[in-house]
Design a protein around this motif. Sequence first.
Motif, short mmCIF file in Angstrom:
data_model
loop_
_atom_site.label_atom_id
_atom_site.label_comp_id
_atom_site.label_asym_id
_atom_site.label_seq_id
_atom_site.Cartn_x
_atom_site.Cartn_y
_atom_site.Cartn_z
N PHE A 159 -3.74 1.40 2.41
CA PHE A 159 -4.61 2.57 2.43
C PHE A 159 -5.38 2.64 3.75
CE2 PHE A 159 -5.24 2.04 -2.46
CZ PHE A 159 -3.90 2.27 -2.65
N LEU A 160 -5.91 1.50 4.18
CA LEU A 160 -6.68 1.46 5.43
C LEU A 160 -5.83 1.86 6.63
CD1 LEU A 160 -8.71 -1.84 4.89
CD2 LEU A 160 -9.54 0.51 4.69
N LEU A 161 -4.55 1.48 6.59
CA LEU A 161 -3.64 1.87 7.68
C LEU A 161 -3.59 3.38 7.81
CD1 LEU A 161 -1.36 1.42 9.75
CD2 LEU A 161 0.22 1.24 7.82
N ALA A 167 -7.45 -2.21 12.56
CA ALA A 167 -7.92 -3.60 12.68
C ALA A 167 -8.13 -4.22 11.29
CB ALA A 167 -9.19 -3.66 13.50
N SER A 168 -8.79 -3.46 10.41
CA SER A 168 -9.02 -3.98 9.06
C SER A 168 -7.72 -4.11 8.29
CB SER A 168 -9.98 -3.06 8.29
OG SER A 168 -11.27 -3.06 8.90
N MET A 172 -6.33 -7.63 6.71
CA MET A 172 -6.07 -7.81 5.28
C MET A 172 -4.60 -8.13 5.02
SD MET A 172 -8.59 -5.17 3.30
CE MET A 172 -8.53 -6.22 1.85
N HIS A 173 -3.69 -7.51 5.78
CA HIS A 173 -2.28 -7.83 5.61
C HIS A 173 -1.99 -9.29 6.01
CE1 HIS A 173 -0.26 -4.41 4.02
NE2 HIS A 173 -0.56 -3.60 5.00
N GLY A 200 4.50 -2.95 9.84
CA GLY A 200 4.12 -1.54 9.89
C GLY A 200 2.82 -1.32 10.63
N VAL A 201 1.84 -2.20 10.42
CA VAL A 201 0.57 -2.08 11.14
C VAL A 201 0.77 -2.35 12.63
CG1 VAL A 201 -1.79 -2.93 11.31
CG2 VAL A 201 -0.68 -2.83 9.09
N LEU A 202 1.57 -3.34 12.94
CA LEU A 202 1.81 -3.68 14.34
C LEU A 202 2.54 -2.56 15.08
CD1 LEU A 202 2.87 -7.40 13.78
CD2 LEU A 202 0.70 -6.59 14.73
#
Length: 340
Positions: A159-161, A167-168, A172-173, A200-202
């Motif tokens: 959700f944060l993504l 960053a968060s 968390m991941h 995915g975040v990276l």
Amino acid sequence: SLRELLDNAATQTDQRFAAQPETAARVHQSIGESYLNLSLYEASQVQLEQALALYEQVLGRNSDEALAVIARLANVTATRGLTAQAIALYEEVIAAYAKRHGDAYAPLIVLRVEAADTLFGAGDFQRAAAQMKPLLDGPGAQSLSTSDQLDAQARYAGFLLWLGDLASAERMHRGALEGRRKLFGEAHMATAVSQLFLAGVLIEQARLPEAEQEATAGLAGVRRWVGPDDAFLAVAEAGLARLRLEQNRLGEAESLLVDAIRIRATIFGEDSSLLAWTRHQMAEVLQRQGKLKDARALMQTVLRVADKVDGPGNPWTLKQRLVLVSILRELGETPLAQNE
């Protein structure tokens, strides 16, 4: 085959147990669970709905047996991308469990995690995040198993993504990944899925070499655990395809998405949001390859499903419409693009 055995049992249940509706309900429920284990979600839903109708008739809709089926139906319909139906079912069973057991009841917290994930799928990002946060650090969090806590953490990171807090989301991941490594080991399916989520975040942060390491390891891990037609394989292939698109390795991205589309079409059917999103990815690959007419046709198919299933105002639908607009503009079809 097991599928044929289940199909035969499903057709014979009502006749065989005509004088025993509660037994028939349990049989339908068991067959529905078996279909679910085979990733046959539509067939599972049919059986669970029959079980619910019988439990409601014999024991009442608020019985423990009926509520358990409602909870499972919420999960199945959410997995199929039927978000409005799933949200209504989640709200019903959550209200009943909260009244009966209190807010610290572990199965209730798990359902609230799933419901928040479904809200996210419906494009209601803020509400999903607001509902998930208390489940991570509220008093009921200690009622969850370690595995369920890590699952909730990974979902909240997702959700944060999408809310832009990269960053968060990464923090968390990474925490969920380390927790799963300690709990399950490096070679476990849950660890592999965490690696894909972290990738995915990276990718969003344009840290492609790090994303490459996590995504390829995640896909390899998933392949160790599932067969060639499994829904989780489609998740992994679509995740790696996203990275390949960013790397401009378009042929590899296309091959991965062809297989992911095949899997999701077979499992979820043509009106699935998950299938539509994977086709959206394929359209972006085709657009990058200069195959604009193919990309346009694919995005028009995607939007027909998105408008029908998610609604024209859904953020996912709006994002898909913007992709079609960009394709139409590249084709020189400016009036059509303005209509969209």
